[in-house]
Design an enzyme around this catalytic site. Structure first.
Site, short mmCIF file in Angstrom:
data_model
loop_
_atom_site.label_atom_id
_atom_site.label_comp_id
_atom_site.label_asym_id
_atom_site.label_seq_id
_atom_site.Cartn_x
_atom_site.Cartn_y
_atom_site.Cartn_z
CB SER A 105 39.91 39.88 24.11
OG SER A 105 41.09 39.56 24.81
CE LYS A 106 42.39 48.33 24.25
NZ LYS A 106 41.62 49.45 24.73
NE ARG A 107 41.97 40.45 29.25
CZ ARG A 107 41.39 39.26 29.36
NH1 ARG A 107 42.09 38.22 29.76
NH2 ARG A 107 40.12 39.10 29.11
#
Ligand code: GLU
Length: 474
Positions: free
Chosen positions: A246-248
């Site tokens: 994910s982006k995180r």
């Protein structure tokens, strides 16, 4: 004719999983002389991100995944933009109302909120399904805000997914979903069905998170009497066994990887392997080869783990194969930033080309060239070459006159001189090359050997570094 589409929502960055979807859609179309279409699904105005469509468009272009049709934007095809097709959807929804497959719903937010249970989830209770024709007409006349909902019929819905197999869902598990929102725009769920039909899409490839909505879409296709496309749902791309990429947690977008120095072609090559295996063990493919070899039978339903080490390996293979001039064009500005002394930058580029994972590895690989780094004499110990600090000191001391007296200062002459020197002192070439290489680089590894470094530095700098080694070891 096979027609596929990539239908991203413009959320501001291109997730690796999305790019993989686009790639598979592209390959399926191209392998069958079909067409690949790009459709931006931007009907959810709240989620719109400025510039996001541009990112999608540019990413696909860079990745070589080009769509085959769309509105003319100055000599090339732009993407289809869903929000610009607004009117069609309402017309289609009204057709469903006519057919008794959808209905107007005038329930306001308070009423809908009151339906919510403890978990905050409400299944719509079909309150407006029982409104009379007159009541509906009156409310429409009075401009009461409305949505249009799908009327889910009784029974069960079965379909075959090319990756997940046969799936059956009891219709009572599905809600009468909203097709047209109160702002007049379609929901994603409705627009994608209409568009896929209007664009003659034959194969729908998308993330497995849409598996559970697919029966609702199929009921819509049935309600219109339209053909249902072939479905290919893909498992998520994972960071590890339990977390999605994910982006995180970084490295999740195409742009992150480009910024880290990966080549677009290498990224594309790597991501094709995230969930697909060829019938043989080939791992490096050109896009054309992929078009020849890609087959949906090779898709897997187990989630793929994104492995940056593997990507780096794929990238290094691309760098090795790359035309030197193209490589030099990329490497030159980086090298010039690291090396200001008048050394042969082209030669250095040749040395690093076959040894780096990405071009971002260049600075740390050449950092010993401009200045000899501080290093520990432990670097001289090499068990396999059977040398330790005192043997290395001896070799270096004896090598000084060899280099001082060498007239031709080029790689070959330097190498030959080292070999005959090794012969003279009765040692193996490798054992003699080791301390010289270490003294010249001050590092445990270097992108080229002792004689190549000697040639690069020239006689004076070579002797200076060798003497520095002697000093350190004495
Ligand atoms: N707009 C959806 C998304 O970005 C696409 C789903 C589909 O391909 O149907 O996830």
């Amino acid at each position: 004719m096979i027609r596929t589409r990539f239908a991203p929502s413009p959320t501001g960055y291109m997730h690796i999983g999305n790019l993989r979807t686009a790639l598979y859609e592209y390959l399926i179309a191209k392998a069958n002389n079909g067409k690949f279409i790009l459709r931006i699904e931007d009907t959810d105005q709240e989620r719109l991100v400025e510039g996001a469509t541009d990112i999608i468009y540019k990413t696909l272009k860079m990745a070589g995944i080009q769509h085959d049709e769309g509105p003319d934007i100055g000599g090339e095809y732009g993407p289809y933009i869903q929000s610009q097709r607004k009117n069609d959807y309402l017309e289609y929804a009204k057709q469903l109302v006519e057919k008794g497959e959808a209905y107007y719903c005038f329930c306001d937010k308070d009423r809908l909120d009151s339906l919510k249970g403890d978990e905050g989830i409400a299944k719509y209770d079909r309150h407006c399904l029982s409104l009379s024709k007159e009541e509906i007409e009156q409310k429409l006349k009075d401009n009461v805000p409305f949505v249009i909902r799908q009327k889910i019929k009784e029974g069960k819905t079965t379909f075959i997914d090319e990756v997940y197999g046969e799936i059956t869902v009891e219709n009572e598990e599905m809600e009468d979903q909203i097709l047209i929102k109160s702002d007049g725009l379609p929901t994603y769920n409705f627009a994608n069905v209409i568009d896929d039909h209007l664009m003659d899409i034959t194969h729908v490839v998308r993330g497995s998170e849409y598996l559970s909505s697919t029966p609702k879409y199929n009921l819509l296709y049935d309600a219109f009497g339209w053909d249902i496309p072939t479905y290919i749902h893909l498992p998520p791309v994972m960071k590890n066994q339990s977390e999605k990429l994910s982006k995180r947690n970084g490295d999740a977008s195409f742009q992150d990887l480009i910024d880290k120095g990966y080549l677009p072609e290498a990224i594309v090559n790597y991501i094709v392997l995230l969930g697909w295996s060829p019938s043989d063990n080939q791992e490096i493919f050109t896009l054309d080869e992929l078009i020849q070899k890609f087959d949906i039978k090779g898709l897997s339903k187990s989630p793929a783990i994104f492995d940056i080490t593997k990507l780096t390996w794929v990238n290094s293979e691309y760098l090795k194969k790359m035309d030197f001039d193209a490589f030099f064009e990329m490497a030159e500005p980086i090298l010039k930033e690291c090396i200001t002394k008048p050394y042969n930058i082209k030669k250095i580029a040749e040395y690093v080309k076959t040894r780096i994972g990405t071009i971002n590895d260049i600075p740390s690989m050449v950092d010993f060239i401009e200045e000899l780094p501080e290093y520990s004499t432990e670097l001289y110990i090499h068990k396999k070459n059977k040398v330790d600090e005192s043997i290395c000191l001896d070799i270096l001391q004896k090598s000084i006159p060899v280099f001082e007296n060498l007239e031709n200062w080029d790689n070959e002459s330097i190498y030959n001189a080292i070999v005959s020197f090794a012969n003279e002192i009765g040692m193996k070439n490798a054992a003699v090359l080791w301390p010289i290489r270490t003294a010249l680089s001050g590092k445990p590894t270097s992108p080229c050997g002792a004689s190549e470094m000697g040639e690069l530095f020239g006689k004076d700098e070579t002797l200076t570094r060798l003497k520095k080694g002697i000093e350190k070891l004495s």
